[in-house]
Motif scaffolding. Sequence first.
Motif, mmCIF file in Angstrom:
data_model
loop_
_atom_site.group_PDB
_atom_site.id
_atom_site.type_symbol
_atom_site.label_atom_id
_atom_site.label_comp_id
_atom_site.label_asym_id
_atom_site.label_seq_id
_atom_site.Cartn_x
_atom_site.Cartn_y
_atom_site.Cartn_z
ATOM 1 N N GLY A 10 0.814 -1.209 0.000
ATOM 2 C CA GLY A 10 0.000 0.000 0.000
ATOM 3 C C GLY A 10 0.846 1.256 0.000
ATOM 4 O O GLY A 10 2.072 1.219 0.123
ATOM 5 N N ASN A 11 0.174 2.394 -0.128
ATOM 6 C CA ASN A 11 0.863 3.687 -0.204
ATOM 7 C C ASN A 11 0.661 4.550 1.041
ATOM 8 O O ASN A 11 0.808 5.765 0.982
ATOM 9 N N ASP A 12 0.350 3.911 2.154
ATOM 10 C CA ASP A 12 0.132 4.629 3.412
ATOM 11 C C ASP A 12 1.489 4.943 4.047
ATOM 12 O O ASP A 12 1.849 4.419 5.095
ATOM 13 N N TYR A 13 2.258 5.817 3.397
ATOM 14 C CA TYR A 13 3.673 5.995 3.719
ATOM 15 C C TYR A 13 3.937 6.416 5.161
ATOM 16 O O TYR A 13 4.955 6.034 5.739
ATOM 17 N N LEU A 14 3.052 7.200 5.730
ATOM 18 C CA LEU A 14 3.268 7.669 7.101
ATOM 19 C C LEU A 14 2.517 6.823 8.119
ATOM 20 O O LEU A 14 2.569 7.108 9.319
ATOM 21 N N GLY A 15 1.825 5.774 7.644
ATOM 22 C CA GLY A 15 1.088 4.903 8.558
ATOM 23 C C GLY A 15 -0.058 5.607 9.253
ATOM 24 O O GLY A 15 -0.385 5.284 10.400
ATOM 25 N N LEU A 16 -0.714 6.541 8.563
ATOM 26 C CA LEU A 16 -1.733 7.368 9.211
ATOM 27 C C LEU A 16 -3.171 6.939 8.907
ATOM 28 O O LEU A 16 -4.103 7.460 9.517
ATOM 29 N N SER A 17 -3.383 6.007 7.988
ATOM 30 C CA SER A 17 -4.761 5.689 7.610
ATOM 31 C C SER A 17 -5.552 5.093 8.767
ATOM 32 O O SER A 17 -6.785 5.205 8.801
ATOM 33 N N ARG A 18 -4.852 4.458 9.717
ATOM 34 C CA ARG A 18 -5.530 3.892 10.888
ATOM 35 C C ARG A 18 -5.199 4.648 12.177
ATOM 36 O O ARG A 18 -5.543 4.198 13.268
ATOM 37 N N ASP A 19 -4.528 5.762 12.054
ATOM 38 C CA ASP A 19 -4.198 6.573 13.226
ATOM 39 C C ASP A 19 -5.485 7.138 13.843
ATOM 40 O O ASP A 19 -6.343 7.664 13.127
ATOM 41 N N LYS A 20 -5.608 7.035 15.155
ATOM 42 C CA LYS A 20 -6.846 7.467 15.825
ATOM 43 C C LYS A 20 -7.149 8.929 15.549
ATOM 44 O O LYS A 20 -8.313 9.319 15.382
ATOM 45 N N ARG A 21 -6.125 9.759 15.479
ATOM 46 C CA ARG A 21 -6.354 11.187 15.250
ATOM 47 C C ARG A 21 -6.935 11.432 13.854
ATOM 48 O O ARG A 21 -7.799 12.314 13.679
#
Length: 381
Positions: free
Chosen positions: A42-53
């Motif tokens: 995947g392209n979720d480079y910063l790992g933020l797609s599942r970040d609670k914020r």
Amino acid sequence: MDPAREHPLAWMDRNAERRRADGLRRALRPRPADEPLLDLAGNDYLGLSRDKRVIDGAADALRTWGAGSTGSRLVTGSTQLHARLEDALAAFTGAEAALVFSSGYTANLGAVTALSGPGSLIVSDAANHASLVDACRLSRARVAVTPHNDLAAVEDALARRTEERAVVVTDSVNSAEGDLAPLRALHAVCRARGAALVVDEAHGLGVCGPGGRGHVAAEGLAGADDVVLTMTLSKSLGSQGGAVLGPRRVIDHLVDTARTMIFDTGLAPACAGAALAALQILREDPGLPGAVLAAAAALAEAAGVPAPPSAVVSVVLGEPEVAFAAAGRCAELGLRVGCFRPPSVPEGTSRLRLTARADLTEPDLDRARAVLATVLAQARP
């Protein structure tokens, strides 16, 4: 057989069989929410797609504005949230203004077609993303395709032009190779020849440049009055959507003329809220891009290829059957990787594409090293 008697869709079966024989058949593989595979595709480079914020940002927008934007941007599809996102994106990248689209694809279509048209020339890098290629095809401009990152070819195409207007189009980070466009030198050629430069920062935002502001910023071109950026919100920002950024007069022109903005339903508010929250996280944690590049270097070392200047690690294996089998074997061993075959890449260069993330842990990397060592030993001659 008489063509008039054949089923009108029978040609599809013949084409499918040819693709199957060439190792180019594709299939959708719906993934479960709790998939056990380590995702390097995947392209979720910063790992933020599942970040609670980020999820909270989407949920707040959903509760406030509803599930959909309810119309095109010029009717009811522009909310105050969209305006906040556009202001934040422009401020972050150093652009004068921004315009949000429903996807990165529609952003590229809208920007390139609105900035060109009949009587103009587009110079397009041969390795550009399909969205830029399609934009060129739809533009009704004359299109000159130049070899990847070939400055001399770009200059020659511009020098030979007879059209009044010219636009040079390139990815900042190539989506398959992971290499960087020579933007500073390319901009100098454009400026000398009176051409505008359109740069797709889809794979640069959040990874390249100061604080993840992109390769354009790294090359000192942020805010240049003859440079237009396009980007997606679906990679480093972990959401969905796209944007065009640049001089105010360009954005005003797009509002008047960009068909993929005028006639498309506006970006869903939840996506805008998620992207805005992710952008705030990136602003507050400028170390995230460095973490992505460190992970990419570790994956490249494990794969026996040079460390890339981006999140994309390209492992060329040659024939499509070899790459497809290697990707399948990786999945069997618990690692999901991308498999790029023609027409996504040139013939004979089918590959595994590994994508790094800022949130990969050392155990994650150890797991990837073990799988890659096993699979690549079998896939390489």
